[in-house]
Design an enzyme around this catalytic site. Structure first.
Site, mmCIF file in Angstrom:
data_model
loop_
_atom_site.group_PDB
_atom_site.id
_atom_site.type_symbol
_atom_site.label_atom_id
_atom_site.label_comp_id
_atom_site.label_asym_id
_atom_site.label_seq_id
_atom_site.Cartn_x
_atom_site.Cartn_y
_atom_site.Cartn_z
ATOM 1 N N LYS A 23 49.751 44.959 46.165
ATOM 2 C CA LYS A 23 48.698 44.229 46.876
ATOM 3 C C LYS A 23 47.357 44.860 46.527
ATOM 4 O O LYS A 23 47.129 46.030 46.835
ATOM 5 C CB LYS A 23 48.919 44.278 48.383
ATOM 6 C CG LYS A 23 47.943 43.396 49.145
ATOM 7 C CD LYS A 23 48.157 43.462 50.645
ATOM 8 C CE LYS A 23 47.287 42.448 51.360
ATOM 9 N NZ LYS A 23 45.847 42.590 51.040
ATOM 10 N N ARG A 28 40.202 37.367 47.476
ATOM 11 C CA ARG A 28 41.190 36.340 47.134
ATOM 12 C C ARG A 28 40.454 35.128 46.564
ATOM 13 O O ARG A 28 39.437 34.683 47.105
ATOM 14 C CB ARG A 28 41.958 35.961 48.388
ATOM 15 C CG ARG A 28 43.012 34.867 48.188
ATOM 16 C CD ARG A 28 44.223 35.410 47.448
ATOM 17 N NE ARG A 28 45.225 34.363 47.292
ATOM 18 C CZ ARG A 28 46.094 34.013 48.237
ATOM 19 N NH1 ARG A 28 46.091 34.638 49.420
ATOM 20 N NH2 ARG A 28 46.985 33.072 48.007
ATOM 21 N N GLU A 75 43.400 37.606 42.662
ATOM 22 C CA GLU A 75 42.482 38.481 43.376
ATOM 23 C C GLU A 75 41.394 38.948 42.425
ATOM 24 O O GLU A 75 41.680 39.450 41.337
ATOM 25 C CB GLU A 75 43.247 39.687 43.926
ATOM 26 C CG GLU A 75 42.536 40.435 45.021
ATOM 27 C CD GLU A 75 42.837 39.877 46.408
ATOM 28 O OE1 GLU A 75 42.197 40.346 47.375
ATOM 29 O OE2 GLU A 75 43.689 38.991 46.534
ATOM 30 N N LYS A 203 53.575 41.015 53.489
ATOM 31 C CA LYS A 203 52.751 42.138 53.032
ATOM 32 C C LYS A 203 53.005 43.361 53.901
ATOM 33 O O LYS A 203 53.204 43.273 55.108
ATOM 34 C CB LYS A 203 51.264 41.786 53.050
ATOM 35 C CG LYS A 203 50.679 41.507 54.427
ATOM 36 C CD LYS A 203 49.185 41.208 54.337
ATOM 37 C CE LYS A 203 48.602 40.907 55.724
ATOM 38 N NZ LYS A 203 47.144 40.617 55.660
ATOM 39 N N ASP A 442 26.374 73.446 20.962
ATOM 40 C CA ASP A 442 26.548 74.575 21.877
ATOM 41 C C ASP A 442 25.273 75.406 21.956
ATOM 42 O O ASP A 442 25.018 76.261 21.094
ATOM 43 C CB ASP A 442 27.715 75.436 21.373
ATOM 44 C CG ASP A 442 28.068 76.542 22.346
ATOM 45 O OD1 ASP A 442 27.748 76.418 23.540
ATOM 46 O OD2 ASP A 442 28.661 77.552 21.905
ATOM 47 N N ASP A 531 28.628 73.845 16.154
ATOM 48 C CA ASP A 531 29.986 74.358 15.973
ATOM 49 C C ASP A 531 30.847 73.299 15.297
ATOM 50 O O ASP A 531 31.806 72.774 15.869
ATOM 51 C CB ASP A 531 30.574 74.750 17.334
ATOM 52 C CG ASP A 531 31.879 75.526 17.196
ATOM 53 O OD1 ASP A 531 32.277 75.814 16.048
ATOM 54 O OD2 ASP A 531 32.501 75.833 18.228
#
Length: 613
Positions: A23, A28, A75, A203, A442, A531
């Site tokens: 759910k 909706r 939904e 539900k 770095d 680096d």
């Protein structure tokens, strides 16, 4: 069209006559697509198309002609992960009226339509057929159209198909694992009944529970105010009305009135004395309960046992497979507040959909902090220990049985083991060629972070001129890192070294006072270290969305390029802020796996090799 509605039951039916779905917590809606019209109609019969243009745009780009007219029940959601949607984010989206803001959010942080039923296909009304048959037709269509199932917030598809389980326990475990809202049980022979609240759909909710005491009764609406003790003071956590039987409600109201310590025009007040357990779904940012419901009297509990610490822990539930231990163990202390272990695991779960794609099928090296970051004790772990559960996948390489982190259950297990950093190589397990280049920028210290910003922007200029798409993230510590996705298996480490050497020489020659490739720190003289040697076989890099074991709970956070400027502050990106950032702004690496740098990188290599010869 009024939608069919489920009926709430404390427990779902458990038999072969039912199937089970997650759910989702959203809006909706019924989606209708015809040859010349598209509509998204809410449960209250409001047209939502203007509020969610991402759905309309996606449909227009689909080849749906053979399915029209088409009608889907589903939904509208903002997906956190495959089994959880964020209702607060949906509420915020639903309130937007500024069209430019709507379009911006639709692009960077799109909502999705999760289809869970088919009402009409090719113009044929199928509402009167069984749920089982309707689902079969919907799943077949989804597969033909390439719509993901289960739902995936990192997939480009805006319309997705709900997953269905034939076993109730499997559905419940999925919901608990991902912190979803609940389960809907659907009778397999049931038809779709317009406008009815039916027992063909049941539900249930994924409740959490808190022990609290009553502080007041509202005279007009009957809501009961709730509190817990926080550092000796009463802290409000909301109010409750639902779940009480008529008899319990009458008893409780009489108790409060008879023992009231005071009253005003609105409330009867009572000192902490009556303890109850309240179920709830989630907690609002203001620490108030969402959908609270009376659960039971706590006659043996004294008010001093109802504490903020217990309330904090109650907000996070996990399946038994995680075997969570020491839930309240402090791991970081930032801004005067402890980040405890259960909150760390919740962070991992909240970002898992965006984190796991960068961990998938890669040999993992974790850094574990058995006593949190404050203790400074840490160790690296590569080999699978004897006590690791059987569900963890492994890959043996050079005598080491590496662990792979390919799913949420494994990720949470690592979190429970206090693995706070996740490092992976640049190629997948069993492969010898890199699938990305990562450039580590770095600076000598965080005070020189502006040099990392400058280097990143200079690299962006170069990659853009070469038609190569690059992504940027914080390192989570004191620098930045540039990610360049490559097609799997096409280029070697020798190829990528040619490119990184060229890039390093270009940057250091153009800005000798700012950047260096000098390995020895003593010779860098406060210049940013490029680096690039770190990008080689056998080396590793921190994964996007991995936490760091530093003092501010930093996260290696994907950035949008427009954020890389003089205002960028690394300490803004922590395990406390990153989940909300994803909801608000989306993930800047969302296109990462869809980018094809192959042709452009091949052309650059050909030029560099020719120049070298």
């Amino acid at each position: 069209m009024k939608p069919m509605l489920p009926t709430y039951y404390p427990e779902a039916p458990n038999s072969n006559d039912w199937r089970y779905e997650v759910k989702y917590d959203g809006f909706r809606a019924v989606l209708t697509v015809d040859s010349d019209t598209i509509s998204i109609v809410s449960r209250n019969e409001k047209e939502l198309s203007q509020l969610f243009p991402e759905v309309i745009t996606f449909i227009k780009e689909m080849d749906l002609e053979t399915y029209l007219p088409l009608e889907l029940d589903g939904e509208l959601v903002w997906l956190t992960n495959q089994a959880k949607a964020d209702f607060f984010q949906m509420q915020w989206r639903g309130r937007l009226r500024n069209q430019s803001l709507i379009l911006e959010n639709a692009h960077y942080s799109p909502c999705r339509f999760i289809a869970f039923d088919l009402l009409r296909i090719k113009g044929k009304d199928v509402r009167g057929t069984s749920m089982e048959k309707r689902r079969e037709l919907m799943v077949k269509m989804g597969k033909q159209l390439g719509l993901p199932s289960p739902p995936d917030p990192t997939d480009q598809a805006i319309i997705q198909i709900i997953e269905s389980f034939d076993c109730l326990d499997a559905a419940l475990n999925e919901v608990i694992l991902f912190d979803g809202e609940g389960v809907v049980a659907k009778e397999i022979r049931g038809t779709w009944q317009e406008g009815k609240r039916t027992t063909s759909w049941i539900k249930t909710k994924n409740w959490k529970a808190v022990s609290c005491f009553i502080t007041a009764l509202h005279k007009e609406n009957g809501y009961i105010s709730l509190g817990v003790f926080k550092e000796g003071e009463i802290s409000k956590i909301g109010s409750v009305k639902n779940g009480l039987s008529a008899q319990n409600k009458r008893i409780l109201h009489d108790l409060i009135k008879q023992n009231a310590s005071g009253e005003d025009a609105q409330f009867y007040y009572i000192h902490p004395s009556i303890c109850i357990e309240v179920q709830y779904l989630h907690v609002y940012e203001e620490n108030e309960l969402r959908e609270p419901q009376f659960s039971q009297w706590l006659l043996q509990t004294v008010p001093t046992e109802c504490t903020w610490e217990k309330f904090r822990l109650s907000q996070y539930t996990f399946p038994e497979t995680v075997q969570l231990t020491s839930r309240d163990k402090p791991l970081w202390t930032t801004a005067g507040k402890d980040v405890i272990k259960v909150e760390y695991l919740h962070y991992l779960r909240e970002v898992s959909a965006f984190f796991l794609p960068f961990l998938k099928d890669k040999l993992l090296t974790t850094i574990r902090y058995p006593h949190g970051t404050l203790a400074q004790e840490r160790f690296f772990q590569k080999n699978k220990p004897d006590y690791a559960p059987g569900f963890i996948e492994t890959f043996r390489d050079e005598g080491i049985e590496y662990m792979l982190c390919n799913d949420v259950e494994t990720l949470l297990w690592f979190g429970n083991q206090l693995a706070l950093e996740f490092h992976v190589p640049f190629q997948k397990a069993g492969k010898t060629n890199p699938d990305e280049i990562v450039l580590d920028l770095d600076p000598p210290s965080i005070e020189y972070f502006s040099l990392a910003v400058k280097a990143a922007l200079e690299i962006k200029k170069v990659t853009e001129s070469l038609k190569i798409q690059a992504f940027v993230k914080t390192s989570g510590n004191k620098g930045l890192q540039i990610h360049i996705p490559l097609p799997e298996g096409k280029f070697t480490y020798q190829d990528t070294r040619i490119f990184t050497d060229f890039l390093g020489r270009y940057l250091t020659s153009s800005h000798p006072n700012d950047f260096t490739m000098e390995r020895l720190k003593v010779n860098r003289h406060n210049r940013l270290y490029l680096d690039f040697i770190q990008h080689s076989e056998g080396k590793t890099i921190i994964v996007p969305y991995s936490p760091r074991g530093n003092d501010f709970a930093g996260v290696a956070t994907p950035l949008f390029w427009e954020e890389v400027n003089e205002t960028l502050q690394l300490k803004d990106y922590t395990i406390q802020t990153v989940p909300a950032r994803i909801k608000k702004d989306g993930c800047s690496f969302r296109e990462y796996r869809y980018v094809d740098n192959g042709t452009a990188f091949h052309d650059v290599l050909a030029f560099l090799k020719q120049k070298k010869d």
